[in-house]
Design an enzyme around this catalytic site. Sequence first.
Site, PDB file in Angstrom:
ATOM      1  N   CYS A  18      28.618   0.979  44.506  1.00 48.08           N
ATOM      2  CA  CYS A  18      28.844  -0.108  43.542  1.00 48.08           C
ATOM      3  C   CYS A  18      29.366  -1.338  44.270  1.00 48.08           C
ATOM      4  O   CYS A  18      30.156  -1.212  45.194  1.00 48.08           O
ATOM      5  CB  CYS A  18      29.891   0.203  42.499  1.00 48.08           C
ATOM      6  SG  CYS A  18      30.142   1.870  42.008  1.00 48.08           S
ATOM      7  N   ASP A 363       5.490   2.439  49.412  1.00 44.57           N
ATOM      8  CA  ASP A 363       6.800   2.435  48.751  1.00 44.57           C
ATOM      9  C   ASP A 363       7.872   2.496  49.838  1.00 44.57           C
ATOM     10  O   ASP A 363       7.579   2.878  50.974  1.00 44.57           O
ATOM     11  CB  ASP A 363       6.956   3.596  47.759  1.00 44.57           C
ATOM     12  CG  ASP A 363       8.003   3.279  46.675  1.00 44.57           C
ATOM     13  OD1 ASP A 363       8.703   2.244  46.793  1.00 44.57           O
ATOM     14  OD2 ASP A 363       8.125   4.054  45.704  1.00 44.57           O
TER      15      ASP A 363
END
Length: 479
Positions: A18, A363
């Site tokens: 985070c 990807d």
Amino acid sequence: MERCNPKLAEIQRISGECPVFGIWGHEKATELTYYGLHALQHRGQEGAGIVVNVEGELKAHKGLDLVNDVFKDVEFDQLQGHHAIGHVRYATQGQTGIENVQPLLFHSQTESMALAHSGKIINAYELRGQLEKQGSILQTSSDTEILAHLIKRDGQEINEKSISNALNELHGAYAYMILTKDKMYAALDPHGIFTLSIGLLGDAYVIASETCAFDQIGATFVRDILPGELITIEERALKSSRFAKQEKRALCAMEYVYLSRPDSNENDVNVHASRKQMGKELAKEAPAPFNADIVIGVPDSSISAAIGFAEESGLPYEMGIIKNRYVGRTFIKPSQDLREQGVKMKLSPVRGIIEGKSVMMIDDSIVRGTTSKRIVHMVKDAGAKEVHVRIASPPIEHPCYYGIDMSTYEELIATNHSTCEIAEMIGADSLAFLSEAGLEKAIVKDKSLNQGLCTACMSGRYPIDIKEGKKSPLCVIKD
Ligand SMILES: O=P(O)(O)OC[C@H]1O[C@H](OP(=O)(O)OP(=O)(O)O)[C@H](O)[C@@H]1O
Ligand SMILES: NC(=O)CC[C@H](N)C(=O)O
Ligand code: SF4
Ligand SMILES: [Mg+2]
């Protein structure tokens, strides 16, 4: 490179650190923190919060939603102060509940403190046990709160010494921001698994997990915080001290592969440029077959690598898949059901571009295989003749114990399956991954300046001892 010619097979099936943001000495501190958190939203979508210092009093506003929604009814004029810290959460320890949304705010008779944390504390379980034995009653189930108790243990004041001593009890990967009535602190773990940068906006100091937050608010980059460094900001001064000696740098390679925004610079390397180079290295290592017509990327984070692959191969880069921008990142979803639903809603093929073509599909990573499995079939259903998949990172075969949501061997498709088996599972006509050497070559622009990368989830070489993490029940976090 392993090449396969597989049939469709059924299989079982990432989020990350985070971000933190802080600003010291600006009359619009709350508003600027809000904008900074917006720029960092891609790193977590479970909750967001800001604690602002309003004339010495710490006030919090938090919620279980995206930044925009958490603050939609907030009158910034009512919550204005000169110093603030903020956080958006993706849970790595503890449930997705409001009590775990950060910054956490603590009050005592003498002083208050707000705490925002990125990463994961490996010895959290042991430390919690010790604190509880000494009489602490913890209010949250996340690992973040532990630092506050360690700092305040025995009634200590909150200062550089108590913070340094407390940080030295932690094992793991972390970036912390602490706000008190008269100071702001920032610290990075001794291995520097993640990044924390210092910027300036006029006279105000800004600290953020990613430099894209500086651009968002018009701040200029000053320097990165060093591993083991504690920054203290008060009045108009920024002071640096060391709470630990710097270990060999082990900056998370997944920051470059997937986690960071392409406009961020990490350790002086632009994320888009490194991804583009990953695509080029991949095209050299696992070239397109002679009959390939176009190169497509899987939006969002693989686009840079797809452009690099196309450039190196001399093939046209096309927009073969489009993304519904109102659906968030699927790797950063708290459960597998939500991830699958997310991929379904998020990506759609552009039939007019891929019909009848032999497609090179790039990807950035395969973690659980959810995305590639669905997308290969989607592209074939839209009329592609062949779909050759190239992945711009090595296979992820090992869990991350440092705060990225890949915490068990069972969930990782590459742990128990060879490249050929994965190709068959996802329905690809061929599949190849970038090598670890290729990845490092793409990230490290100057070998003499390279301070070191963590590639543990790919190589199994863990820079920080993970013994405590392996046995910790707190490792098992969510549904
Ligand atoms: O193998 P999986 O478990 O599916 O995980 C890998 C996928 O997850 C990420 O995309 P995501 O949709 O999270 O974000 P993005 O839009 O930034 O590409 C990553 O870019 C891969 O596409
Ligand atoms: N993704 C993170 O960095 C999470 C921080 C902390 N471990 C939490 O779960 O709240
Ligand atoms: S194990 Fe992987 S995801 Fe975790 S910090 Fe290391 S490189 Fe990043
Ligand atoms: Mg993706």
